[in-house]
Scaffold this motif. Structure first.
Motif, PDB file in Angstrom:
ATOM      1  N   ARG A  40       0.883  -1.190   0.116  1.00  0.00           N
ATOM      2  CA  ARG A  40       0.148   0.094   0.091  1.00  0.00           C
ATOM      3  C   ARG A  40       0.970   1.352  -0.035  1.00  0.00           C
ATOM      4  NH1 ARG A  40      -3.278   2.516  -2.285  1.00  0.00           N
ATOM      5  NH2 ARG A  40      -4.422   4.005  -1.368  1.00  0.00           N
ATOM      6  N   ALA A  41       1.952   1.383   0.635  1.00  0.00           N
ATOM      7  CA  ALA A  41       2.851   2.232   0.823  1.00  0.00           C
ATOM      8  C   ALA A  41       3.377   2.626  -0.655  1.00  0.00           C
ATOM      9  CB  ALA A  41       4.085   2.282   1.952  1.00  0.00           C
ATOM     10  N   PHE A  42       3.604   1.354  -1.394  1.00  0.00           N
ATOM     11  CA  PHE A  42       4.181   1.523  -2.814  1.00  0.00           C
ATOM     12  C   PHE A  42       3.327   2.134  -3.545  1.00  0.00           C
ATOM     13  CE2 PHE A  42       4.776  -0.410  -6.888  1.00  0.00           C
ATOM     14  CZ  PHE A  42       6.057  -0.094  -7.175  1.00  0.00           C
ATOM     15  N   GLU A  43       1.875   1.897  -3.504  1.00  0.00           N
ATOM     16  CA  GLU A  43       0.993   2.311  -4.208  1.00  0.00           C
ATOM     17  C   GLU A  43       0.803   3.843  -3.966  1.00  0.00           C
ATOM     18  OE1 GLU A  43      -2.423   0.021  -3.164  1.00  0.00           O
ATOM     19  OE2 GLU A  43      -1.860  -1.585  -4.738  1.00  0.00           O
ATOM     20  N   LEU A  44       0.737   4.329  -2.664  1.00  0.00           N
ATOM     21  CA  LEU A  44       0.559   5.466  -2.340  1.00  0.00           C
ATOM     22  C   LEU A  44       1.818   6.519  -2.821  1.00  0.00           C
ATOM     23  CD1 LEU A  44      -0.714   5.295   1.316  1.00  0.00           C
ATOM     24  CD2 LEU A  44      -2.001   6.249  -0.622  1.00  0.00           C
ATOM     25  N   TYR A  45       2.966   5.939  -2.865  1.00  0.00           N
ATOM     26  CA  TYR A  45       3.877   6.792  -3.410  1.00  0.00           C
ATOM     27  C   TYR A  45       3.752   7.251  -4.904  1.00  0.00           C
ATOM     28  CZ  TYR A  45       8.826   7.855  -4.826  1.00  0.00           C
ATOM     29  OH  TYR A  45       9.941   8.501  -5.233  1.00  0.00           O
ATOM     30  N   GLU A  47       0.890   7.136  -6.464  1.00  0.00           N
ATOM     31  CA  GLU A  47      -0.481   8.134  -6.321  1.00  0.00           C
ATOM     32  C   GLU A  47       0.013   9.436  -6.187  1.00  0.00           C
ATOM     33  OE1 GLU A  47      -3.345   6.221  -3.944  1.00  0.00           O
ATOM     34  OE2 GLU A  47      -3.411   4.332  -5.351  1.00  0.00           O
ATOM     35  N   ARG A  48       0.759   9.628  -5.347  1.00  0.00           N
ATOM     36  CA  ARG A  48       1.374  11.023  -4.826  1.00  0.00           C
ATOM     37  C   ARG A  48       2.090  11.769  -5.915  1.00  0.00           C
ATOM     38  NH1 ARG A  48       3.996  11.730   0.481  1.00  0.00           N
ATOM     39  NH2 ARG A  48       3.089  13.927   0.379  1.00  0.00           N
ATOM     40  N   LEU A  49       2.813  11.028  -6.502  1.00  0.00           N
ATOM     41  CA  LEU A  49       3.758  11.456  -7.658  1.00  0.00           C
ATOM     42  C   LEU A  49       2.711  12.074  -8.564  1.00  0.00           C
ATOM     43  CD1 LEU A  49       6.856   9.222  -7.757  1.00  0.00           C
ATOM     44  CD2 LEU A  49       6.654  11.982  -6.913  1.00  0.00           C
ATOM     45  N   GLU A  50       1.776  11.023  -9.107  1.00  0.00           N
ATOM     46  CA  GLU A  50       0.974  11.331 -10.093  1.00  0.00           C
ATOM     47  C   GLU A  50      -0.131  12.482  -9.654  1.00  0.00           C
ATOM     48  OE1 GLU A  50      -0.802  10.796 -13.738  1.00  0.00           O
ATOM     49  OE2 GLU A  50       0.869   9.577 -12.969  1.00  0.00           O
ATOM     50  N   ALA A  51      -0.314  12.715  -8.640  1.00  0.00           N
ATOM     51  CA  ALA A  51      -1.375  13.854  -8.099  1.00  0.00           C
ATOM     52  C   ALA A  51      -0.600  15.087  -8.225  1.00  0.00           C
ATOM     53  CB  ALA A  51      -1.775  13.841  -6.668  1.00  0.00           C
ATOM     54  N   ALA A  52       0.889  15.075  -8.177  1.00  0.00           N
ATOM     55  CA  ALA A  52       1.524  15.960  -8.029  1.00  0.00           C
ATOM     56  C   ALA A  52       2.100  16.627  -9.834  1.00  0.00           C
ATOM     57  CB  ALA A  52       2.769  16.224  -7.156  1.00  0.00           C
ATOM     58  N   GLY A  53       1.594  15.707 -10.465  1.00  0.00           N
ATOM     59  CA  GLY A  53       1.791  15.724 -11.937  1.00  0.00           C
ATOM     60  C   GLY A  53       3.095  15.209 -12.486  1.00  0.00           C
ATOM     61  N   LEU A  54       3.706  14.470 -11.705  1.00  0.00           N
ATOM     62  CA  LEU A  54       4.995  14.018 -12.221  1.00  0.00           C
ATOM     63  C   LEU A  54       4.850  12.905 -13.194  1.00  0.00           C
ATOM     64  CD1 LEU A  54       6.013  15.972  -9.822  1.00  0.00           C
ATOM     65  CD2 LEU A  54       7.978  14.289  -9.513  1.00  0.00           C
ATOM     66  N   GLY A  55       3.638  12.653 -13.394  1.00  0.00           N
ATOM     67  CA  GLY A  55       3.641  11.583 -14.690  1.00  0.00           C
ATOM     68  C   GLY A  55       3.905  12.213 -15.804  1.00  0.00           C
ATOM     69  N   LYS A  56       3.604  13.478 -15.777  1.00  0.00           N
ATOM     70  CA  LYS A  56       3.485  14.309 -17.172  1.00  0.00           C
ATOM     71  C   LYS A  56       4.851  14.957 -17.554  1.00  0.00           C
ATOM     72  CE  LYS A  56      -1.442  14.896 -17.052  1.00  0.00           C
ATOM     73  NZ  LYS A  56      -1.920  14.409 -15.889  1.00  0.00           N
ATOM     74  N   ILE A  57       5.692  15.366 -16.156  1.00  0.00           N
ATOM     75  CA  ILE A  57       6.838  16.311 -16.316  1.00  0.00           C
ATOM     76  C   ILE A  57       8.230  15.588 -15.607  1.00  0.00           C
ATOM     77  CG2 ILE A  57       5.760  18.437 -16.368  1.00  0.00           C
ATOM     78  CD1 ILE A  57       6.520  18.745 -13.390  1.00  0.00           C
ATOM     79  N   LYS A  58       9.216  15.884 -16.033  1.00  0.00           N
ATOM     80  CA  LYS A  58      10.306  15.440 -15.275  1.00  0.00           C
ATOM     81  C   LYS A  58      11.118  16.678 -14.699  1.00  0.00           C
ATOM     82  CE  LYS A  58      14.441  13.330 -14.368  1.00  0.00           C
ATOM     83  NZ  LYS A  58      14.920  14.033 -13.400  1.00  0.00           N
ATOM     84  N   ARG A  59      11.113  16.640 -13.512  1.00  0.00           N
ATOM     85  CA  ARG A  59      12.057  17.621 -12.662  1.00  0.00           C
ATOM     86  C   ARG A  59      13.185  17.526 -12.505  1.00  0.00           C
ATOM     87  NH1 ARG A  59       7.868  18.637  -7.190  1.00  0.00           N
ATOM     88  NH2 ARG A  59       6.115  19.339  -8.333  1.00  0.00           N
ATOM     89  N   PRO A  60      14.174  18.355 -12.746  1.00  0.00           N
ATOM     90  CA  PRO A  60      15.534  18.394 -12.559  1.00  0.00           C
ATOM     91  C   PRO A  60      15.875  18.038 -11.229  1.00  0.00           C
ATOM     92  CG  PRO A  60      15.117  20.813 -12.518  1.00  0.00           C
ATOM     93  CD  PRO A  60      13.683  19.748 -12.846  1.00  0.00           C
ATOM     94  N   ASP A  61      17.063  17.238 -11.050  1.00  0.00           N
ATOM     95  CA  ASP A  61      17.300  16.933  -9.538  1.00  0.00           C
ATOM     96  C   ASP A  61      17.644  17.898  -8.412  1.00  0.00           C
ATOM     97  OD1 ASP A  61      17.524  14.114 -10.619  1.00  0.00           O
ATOM     98  OD2 ASP A  61      19.485  14.529 -11.574  1.00  0.00           O
ATOM     99  N   LEU A  62      18.207  18.994  -9.101  1.00  0.00           N
ATOM    100  CA  LEU A  62      18.534  19.929  -7.880  1.00  0.00           C
ATOM    101  C   LEU A  62      18.123  21.389  -8.323  1.00  0.00           C
ATOM    102  CD1 LEU A  62      22.283  19.138  -7.575  1.00  0.00           C
ATOM    103  CD2 LEU A  62      20.343  18.247  -6.265  1.00  0.00           C
ATOM    104  N   LEU A  63      18.048  22.349  -7.306  1.00  0.00           N
ATOM    105  CA  LEU A  63      17.603  23.538  -7.635  1.00  0.00           C
ATOM    106  C   LEU A  63      18.767  24.308  -6.810  1.00  0.00           C
ATOM    107  CD1 LEU A  63      14.001  24.526  -6.822  1.00  0.00           C
ATOM    108  CD2 LEU A  63      15.241  24.159  -9.086  1.00  0.00           C
TER     109      LEU A  63
END
Length: 121
Positions: A40-45, A47-63
């Motif tokens: 369940r923690a695996f699924e939630l991880y 799901e949370r990434l998808e909800a934040a939009g990370l299924g559609k974009i690639k964020r850079p590693d560092l700011l």
């Protein structure tokens, strides 16, 4: 192996930047792995990434920020629950932090070995 090397290069670059006393680096894109000991923690991880939009974009590693922004950045991170929460927050809510950054960096570790290059002088 490639993921481990990427994390290694990210940590090395963050350490080097933060030792300059001129700049400050924080992790921005997801660098960790999903939990493996709890389905369940695996699924939630993810799901949370998808909800934040990370299924559609690639964020850079560092700011990277000027050191003068460290207090602002640290307070921003504290307010959201720490840097480990950044990947789970939608990009629009991170705009104040992003606007303070100088650059974003994608970290990789090359498997290239200089000594083995035939034309190395």
């Amino acid at each position: 192996m490639r993921w481990s090397q990427g994390v290694w290069s990210e940590k090395r670059l963050t350490g080097a930047i933060n030792e300059t006393n001129e700049f400050y680096a924080i992790p921005y894109g997801p660098s960790g792995t999903a939990p493996t000991d709890d389905v369940r923690a695996f699924e939630l991880y993810f799901e949370r990434l998808e909800a934040a939009g990370l299924g559609k974009i690639k964020r850079p590693d560092l700011l990277i920020f000027k050191i003068e922004e460290k207090s602002y950045v640290d307070n921003f991170l504290k307010d959201i629950g720490g840097s480990e929460e950044l990947p789970f927050i939608v990009e629009n809510e991170l705009q104040p932090l992003i606007r303070k950054s100088l650059i974003a960096v994608e970290c990789e570790n090359s498997l290239w070995v200089a000594e083995k290059m035939p034309d190395l002088t």
